[in-house]
Motif scaffolding. Structure first.
Motif, PDB file in Angstrom:
ATOM      1  N   VAL A 276       0.838  -1.197   0.000  1.00 30.04           N
ATOM      2  CA  VAL A 276       0.000   0.000   0.000  1.00 30.04           C
ATOM      3  C   VAL A 276       0.871   1.244   0.000  1.00 30.04           C
ATOM      4  N   VAL A 277       1.861   1.273   0.873  1.00 30.41           N
ATOM      5  CA  VAL A 277       2.726   2.447   0.984  1.00 30.41           C
ATOM      6  C   VAL A 277       3.457   2.713  -0.323  1.00 30.41           C
ATOM      7  N   GLU A 278       3.965   1.655  -0.946  1.00 30.04           N
ATOM      8  CA  GLU A 278       4.710   1.828  -2.191  1.00 30.04           C
ATOM      9  C   GLU A 278       3.817   2.400  -3.282  1.00 30.04           C
ATOM     10  N   ARG A 279       2.594   1.933  -3.389  1.00 27.01           N
ATOM     11  CA  ARG A 279       1.697   2.462  -4.411  1.00 27.01           C
ATOM     12  C   ARG A 279       1.354   3.923  -4.144  1.00 27.01           C
ATOM     13  N   LEU A 280       1.154   4.256  -2.896  1.00 28.64           N
ATOM     14  CA  LEU A 280       0.840   5.645  -2.567  1.00 28.64           C
ATOM     15  C   LEU A 280       2.037   6.552  -2.809  1.00 28.64           C
ATOM     16  N   ARG A 281       3.214   6.084  -2.455  1.00 29.43           N
ATOM     17  CA  ARG A 281       4.418   6.882  -2.714  1.00 29.43           C
ATOM     18  C   ARG A 281       4.612   7.098  -4.207  1.00 29.43           C
ATOM     19  N   ALA A 282       4.390   6.067  -4.977  1.00 33.87           N
ATOM     20  CA  ALA A 282       4.545   6.175  -6.432  1.00 33.87           C
ATOM     21  C   ALA A 282       3.573   7.185  -7.020  1.00 33.87           C
TER      22      ALA A 282
ATOM     23  N   CYS B 125       2.012  10.666  -2.956  1.00 36.76           N
ATOM     24  CA  CYS B 125       1.444  10.965  -1.637  1.00 36.76           C
ATOM     25  C   CYS B 125       2.581  11.169  -0.635  1.00 36.76           C
ATOM     26  N   VAL B 126       2.675  12.356  -0.078  1.00 35.68           N
ATOM     27  CA  VAL B 126       3.788  12.701   0.813  1.00 35.68           C
ATOM     28  C   VAL B 126       3.719  11.925   2.119  1.00 35.68           C
ATOM     29  N   PHE B 127       2.523  11.741   2.651  1.00 34.02           N
ATOM     30  CA  PHE B 127       2.355  11.044   3.934  1.00 34.02           C
ATOM     31  C   PHE B 127       1.817   9.635   3.683  1.00 34.02           C
ATOM     32  N   ALA B 128       2.542   8.876   2.869  1.00 33.57           N
ATOM     33  CA  ALA B 128       2.059   7.574   2.416  1.00 33.57           C
ATOM     34  C   ALA B 128       1.811   6.607   3.565  1.00 33.57           C
ATOM     35  N   GLU B 129       2.688   6.583   4.579  1.00 38.22           N
ATOM     36  CA  GLU B 129       2.517   5.634   5.680  1.00 38.22           C
ATOM     37  C   GLU B 129       1.234   5.917   6.450  1.00 38.22           C
ATOM     38  N   GLU B 130       1.016   7.191   6.778  1.00 32.90           N
ATOM     39  CA  GLU B 130      -0.186   7.552   7.529  1.00 32.90           C
ATOM     40  C   GLU B 130      -1.450   7.276   6.716  1.00 32.90           C
ATOM     41  N   GLU B 131      -1.398   7.597   5.430  1.00 32.18           N
ATOM     42  CA  GLU B 131      -2.563   7.365   4.586  1.00 32.18           C
ATOM     43  C   GLU B 131      -2.853   5.877   4.439  1.00 32.18           C
ATOM     44  N   ALA B 132      -1.803   5.076   4.363  1.00 40.57           N
ATOM     45  CA  ALA B 132      -1.996   3.634   4.240  1.00 40.57           C
ATOM     46  C   ALA B 132      -2.743   3.090   5.448  1.00 40.57           C
ATOM     47  N   GLU B 133      -2.403   3.574   6.646  1.00 38.73           N
ATOM     48  CA  GLU B 133      -3.092   3.123   7.852  1.00 38.73           C
ATOM     49  C   GLU B 133      -4.574   3.486   7.813  1.00 38.73           C
ATOM     50  N   LEU B 134      -4.881   4.699   7.381  1.00 38.53           N
ATOM     51  CA  LEU B 134      -6.280   5.134   7.308  1.00 38.53           C
ATOM     52  C   LEU B 134      -7.059   4.326   6.284  1.00 38.53           C
TER      53      LEU B 134
ATOM     54  N   ARG C 195      -7.219   6.721  -4.536  1.00 34.72           N
ATOM     55  CA  ARG C 195      -6.295   7.694  -3.957  1.00 34.72           C
ATOM     56  C   ARG C 195      -5.105   7.922  -4.874  1.00 34.72           C
ATOM     57  N   SER C 196      -4.590   6.866  -5.466  1.00 33.28           N
ATOM     58  CA  SER C 196      -3.454   6.989  -6.371  1.00 33.28           C
ATOM     59  C   SER C 196      -3.808   7.801  -7.611  1.00 33.28           C
ATOM     60  N   ALA C 197      -5.086   7.800  -7.971  1.00 33.96           N
ATOM     61  CA  ALA C 197      -5.545   8.569  -9.129  1.00 33.96           C
ATOM     62  C   ALA C 197      -5.753  10.046  -8.798  1.00 33.96           C
ATOM     63  N   GLY C 198      -5.581  10.408  -7.526  1.00 41.51           N
ATOM     64  CA  GLY C 198      -5.648  11.814  -7.152  1.00 41.51           C
ATOM     65  C   GLY C 198      -6.857  12.242  -6.360  1.00 41.51           C
ATOM     66  N   LEU C 199      -7.784  11.323  -6.072  1.00 40.59           N
ATOM     67  CA  LEU C 199      -8.945  11.688  -5.267  1.00 40.59           C
ATOM     68  C   LEU C 199      -8.483  12.052  -3.861  1.00 40.59           C
ATOM     69  N   PRO C 200      -9.000  13.150  -3.285  1.00 34.52           N
ATOM     70  CA  PRO C 200      -8.603  13.498  -1.911  1.00 34.52           C
ATOM     71  C   PRO C 200      -8.825  12.341  -0.955  1.00 34.52           C
ATOM     72  N   LEU C 201      -7.906  12.166  -0.028  1.00 34.16           N
ATOM     73  CA  LEU C 201      -8.001  11.068   0.928  1.00 34.16           C
ATOM     74  C   LEU C 201      -9.343  11.097   1.655  1.00 34.16           C
ATOM     75  N   GLU C 202      -9.807  12.296   1.999  1.00 31.32           N
ATOM     76  CA  GLU C 202     -11.060  12.424   2.741  1.00 31.32           C
ATOM     77  C   GLU C 202     -12.245  11.916   1.929  1.00 31.32           C
ATOM     78  N   HIS C 203     -12.207  12.099   0.624  1.00 32.59           N
ATOM     79  CA  HIS C 203     -13.269  11.577  -0.233  1.00 32.59           C
ATOM     80  C   HIS C 203     -13.191  10.056  -0.338  1.00 32.59           C
ATOM     81  N   VAL C 204     -11.983   9.535  -0.270  1.00 30.51           N
ATOM     82  CA  VAL C 204     -11.814   8.085  -0.372  1.00 30.51           C
ATOM     83  C   VAL C 204     -12.324   7.387   0.886  1.00 30.51           C
ATOM     84  N   VAL C 205     -11.949   7.902   2.050  1.00 35.84           N
ATOM     85  CA  VAL C 205     -12.352   7.238   3.303  1.00 35.84           C
ATOM     86  C   VAL C 205     -13.724   7.705   3.787  1.00 35.84           C
TER      87      VAL C 205
END
Length: 260
Positions: free
Chosen positions: A10-16, A19-28, A46-56
């Motif tokens: 998860v973290v690797e995909r978010l980093r790619a 996403c600057v805070f990939a670890e925190e976002e992965a946990e959420l 999320r990787s496509a650019g949707l705001p994290l808040e919209h995803v969760v």
């Protein structure tokens, strides 16, 4: 999908995806997902650019979990500075209004923090109104659909002690400079403040005096470079302006008081 289920995957995909805070976002994302397939879809969105808040489906704001639907303005952390001052001004039982309410985050905090507050919120966006009703009306407030003051109950005129108006204040020419999360996924009407970013503020300032109680305050978020012109705009309608700043949150708030 197997590597997606691991923390590293998860973290690797978010980093790619940048996403600057990939670890925190992965946990959420892992906490919000109902299973492996759901997690994979959420990481993809999320990787496509949707705001994290919209995803969760929610945002943390001033200690509350506020529901945020896709297509609804995401409450910013800097706005906690505005709502903090609003709460400080509101006495128990105060009549409060949240204009341009978006998700209803400000109204929800007022209801949560001010004993017996009567809170009304309004927004012109139907999607925002639907979202705000879950956040505000579940706590005892009321949400109205329409343009600024137009849908508010007329009996509120002259009685509003705290008027929060988180109006759009990005100049039209600067919209293209916003992060893609905002530019591509939040309604333009929640961002575009007109040529100099103050169009909506001027409309609010023109009507605010007839809605505010004597001594009542209008609180508006603005930018550092717009603050002086914003103060002039409200002063032109008989309100007494004061500019408040918070360096930690990089926030600027205009407090405009109706003389008592």
């Amino acid at each position: 999908m197997s590597d997606v289920l691991s923390g590293d995957g998860v973290v690797e995909r978010l980093r790619a995806a940048g996403c600057v805070f990939a670890e925190e976002e992965a946990e959420l994302l892992r906490a919000a997902a109902g299973g492996p397939a759901a997690l994979d879809r959420m990481v993809e969105r999320r990787s496509a650019g949707l705001p994290l808040e919209h995803v969760v489906g929610w945002a943390e704001f001033a200690g509350l979990r506020v529901e945020v639907d896709p297509g609804v303005f995401v409450p910013r952390r800097r706005t906690e500075f505005l709502i903090g001052h609003a709460v400080e001004r509101a006495r128990p039982g105060a009549v409060c209004v949240d204009l341009c309410c978006g998700s209803g985050a400000a109204g929800a905090v007022l209801l949560d923090r001010v004993e017996g507050a009567e809170v009304h919120a309004s927004d012109i966006e139907p999607a925002a109104v639907r979202c705000a009703r879950r956040n505000v009306e579940s706590r005892g407030g009321r949400v109205h659909e329409g343009d600024l003051f137009a849908p508010l109950p007329p009996e509120l005129r002259g009685r509003v002690e705290v008027l929060v108006a988180n109006v759009p204040y990005v100049p039209t020419g600067d919209i293209g400079l916003l992060p893609p999360e905002a530019r591509d996924h939040e309604p333009l009407v929640t961002l575009d403040g007109g040529p100099d970013g103050l169009d909506v503020l001027r409309r609010v300032a023109a009507e605010a005096p007839e809605w505010l109680a004597p001594g009542g305050g209008l609180l508006v978020e603005t930018s550092e470079r717009q603050a002086e012109r914003a103060a002039e705009a409200v002063a032109g309608h008989g309100l007494e302006p004061r500019i408040l700043r918070c360096e930690e949150l990089y926030a600027t708030v205009l407090l405009a008081t109706r003389p008592g």
